[in-house]
Design an enzyme around this catalytic site. Structure first.
Site, PDB file in Angstrom:
ATOM      1  N   THR A 120       0.870  -1.173   0.000  1.00  0.00           N
ATOM      2  CA  THR A 120       0.000   0.000   0.000  1.00  0.00           C
ATOM      3  C   THR A 120       0.905   1.219   0.000  1.00  0.00           C
ATOM      4  O   THR A 120       1.907   1.265   0.729  1.00  0.00           O
ATOM      5  CB  THR A 120      -1.018  -0.007   1.158  1.00  0.00           C
ATOM      6  OG1 THR A 120      -1.864   1.143   1.029  1.00  0.00           O
ATOM      7  CG2 THR A 120      -0.368  -0.016   2.532  1.00  0.00           C
ATOM      8  N   GLU A 121       0.608   2.169  -0.875  1.00  0.00           N
ATOM      9  CA  GLU A 121       1.597   3.198  -1.202  1.00  0.00           C
ATOM     10  C   GLU A 121       1.887   4.168  -0.058  1.00  0.00           C
ATOM     11  O   GLU A 121       2.843   4.930  -0.132  1.00  0.00           O
ATOM     12  CB  GLU A 121       1.202   3.952  -2.486  1.00  0.00           C
ATOM     13  CG  GLU A 121      -0.138   4.640  -2.479  1.00  0.00           C
ATOM     14  CD  GLU A 121      -1.242   3.773  -3.082  1.00  0.00           C
ATOM     15  OE1 GLU A 121      -1.174   2.526  -2.932  1.00  0.00           O
ATOM     16  OE2 GLU A 121      -2.172   4.337  -3.679  1.00  0.00           O
ATOM     17  N   ASN A 122       1.075   4.127   1.002  1.00  0.00           N
ATOM     18  CA  ASN A 122       1.379   4.980   2.143  1.00  0.00           C
ATOM     19  C   ASN A 122       2.409   4.350   3.085  1.00  0.00           C
ATOM     20  O   ASN A 122       2.590   4.828   4.191  1.00  0.00           O
ATOM     21  CB  ASN A 122       0.101   5.350   2.897  1.00  0.00           C
ATOM     22  CG  ASN A 122      -0.689   4.141   3.336  1.00  0.00           C
ATOM     23  OD1 ASN A 122      -0.920   3.225   2.548  1.00  0.00           O
ATOM     24  ND2 ASN A 122      -1.107   4.117   4.579  1.00  0.00           N
ATOM     25  N   SER A 176       8.460   4.092  -0.941  1.00  0.00           N
ATOM     26  CA  SER A 176       7.249   3.403  -1.404  1.00  0.00           C
ATOM     27  C   SER A 176       7.036   3.621  -2.898  1.00  0.00           C
ATOM     28  O   SER A 176       6.701   2.690  -3.638  1.00  0.00           O
ATOM     29  CB  SER A 176       6.044   3.915  -0.622  1.00  0.00           C
ATOM     30  OG  SER A 176       4.911   3.173  -0.975  1.00  0.00           O
TER      31      SER A 176
END
Lengths: 236, 224
Positions: free
Chosen positions: B54-56, B96
């Protein structure tokens, strides 16, 4: 003797000036330095350019800073989070500017800014409206867009633990933009959940080395933005 | 009223997610978009190990926690509470997106407003003047992830085809989509346009063609 601890939130943000560019950590509420933002509202600096992934929610934290009329421009990737009401209204009435940046480009611009890289090429946004007017170059058969590094006068970030040198560790996905914002700002101001003795942090697990940090304030029981929003709270 | 005898037409959202999951190989690193794409994780066939990004800032994302166990500092890109599985790691946003842009993520599954027969994707803005533009990580994902799958209803609620000759909405990325999983079919994007891989139950090629605005081919075996 290096000791970056500051006694109060008010002192920590006292010199943020009108027209400053301020990076604020957080992805939604995770990692948002809400007490530092509220101290900036009390302090009153205006005409700010704020860099954050979002634009806050409800009427506390970043949304309150915007609602208080202190922000001239937002640089962000997603100004439409659930519960975000303040920014859309001001934007539609032309009272605030928006510089929309893809999230990964925003992160890399901040990283580059902190690493002394003035610009770089990225494949992100090629062929889209966000690439319009930007220099493009082809490398090995693929098109790339030039993006500029991004720096700030101040960064406001939150961490889990800090020592007096400013070595920081974070909590889970609350880390997000904080380490790179700490690198990109002239003055990095940190609110930490806890201060620890020098030497207590294993050098192998330090995420942000103290060289990137200027001021540390302890806020041992920080507010949770979503709770304040659910309770309908406003700041001030 | 639906009965057992009523002829089934197309796939529902769960079936679309299940069909997509069949194409997620063992050992893949995968990023799932918000909405129907999120459902894909629950249908990956038993025996395949897939790691979710998840990009966070989390690799090794697990399902939502049980009620009462939510941690506001452990969330996904949709800002919903998630869990971290054994072997998970946290990292900052630049790392990320290095995973994304640097082509380390194998598959991304996203929603769509329009897909063109060249594989262009529009999924972030209708371009209306009063809309608040918001792009998030979509442009980075389509530019960087090796394989882009799209899950979408085949047409909008008013029946307008989403698979088109060229997108009228602002693009998220150019020539980025590999495969589309709609409620009516699985469709590949090829140099010759859209090509049917599989039709959903009760859907004929003609029925699909009437609801597709771009060039549509019956299948890869065709052409004899």
């Amino acid at each position: 003797m290096i000791d970056k601890r500051i006694a109060s939130l008010a002192e920590a943000v006292a010199d943020i000036f009108d027209g400053a560019t301020v990076m604020i950590g957080g992805f939604g509420e995770a990692g948002s330095p809400i007490e530092l933002i509220h101290a900036l509202i009390d302090q009153g600096a205006g005409n700010l350019t704020v860099v954050n992934n979002n634009t806050g929610s409800g009427h506390v934290g970043l949304a309150a800073l915007i609602e208080n009329g202190q922000v001239r421009k937002m640089i962000c990737s997603y100004p439409r989070t659930l519960g975000s009401k303040v920014f859309p209204e001001l934007y539609r009435s032309g009272k605030i500017k928006l510089d929309l940046v893809p999230q990964g480009t925003l992160a890399e611009r901040i990283r580059a800014g902190g690493a002394g890289i003035p610009a770089f090429y990225t494949p992100t946004s090629v062929g889209t409206p966000l690439a319009e007017g930007k220099e493009q170059r082809n490398f090995a058969g693929r098109d790339y867009v030039m993006e500029h590094g991004l720096k700030a006068d101040f960064a406001l970030i939150k961490c889990q633990q800090a020592d007096c040198h400013g070595n920081l560790v974070y909590n889970k996905t609350a880390r997000n933009f904080a380490p790179i914002m700490a690198m990109a700002a002239k003055t990095t101001i940190v609110q930490t959940n806890a201060q620890v003795e020098l030497g207590a942090l294993d050098p192998e697990v330090v995420v942000t080395p103290g060289i990137f940090v200027d001021r540390i304030v302890t806020v041992s029981d920080p507010a949770q933005e979503s709770k304040l929003v659910a309770e309908g709270r406003r700041y001030p | 009223m639906t009965t057992e005898n009523a002829q089934k037409l197309g796939w529902n959202r769960e079936e679309m997610a299940r069909r997509t999951a069949l194409d997620i190989a063992d050992g893949s690193y995968v990023n799932l978009g918000i909405g129907i794409p999120e459902k894909v994780a629950q249908y990956v066939p038993v025996g395949r190990e897939v790691i979710y990004h998840t990009e966070n800032g989390l690799l090794g994302m697990g399902p939502a926690p049980i009620a009462g166990q939510e941690d506001p500092e452990l969330i996904n890109a949709g800002k919903k509470a998630v869990t971290a599985l054994p072997g998970a790691s946290f990292f900052h946003h630049a790392d990320s997106f290095a995973m994304i842009r640097g082509q380390h993520i194998d598959i991304c599954v996203l929603g769509a407003m329009q897909i063109s027969e060249q594989g262009d994707l529009a999924n972030w803005s209708t371009g209306e003047p009063d809309a608040i533009p918001a792009v998030g990580g979509a442009m980075d994902l389509v530019a960087g992830v090796k394989t882009i799958y799209v899950i979408t209803q085949h047409c909008t609620k008013d029946g307008t085809p989403k698979l088109v000759e060229s997108c009228s909405y602002p693009l998220t990325g150019r020539a980025v989509v590999s495969r589309v999983y709609s409620d009516l079919a699985v469709i590949d994007v090829t140099p010759e346009g859209f090509q049917v891989v599989e039709l959903a139950p009760g859907v004929s090629f003609d029925y699909l063609r009437q609801r597709t605005a771009g060039k549509l081919q019956a299948g890869r075996q065709k052409g004899s």
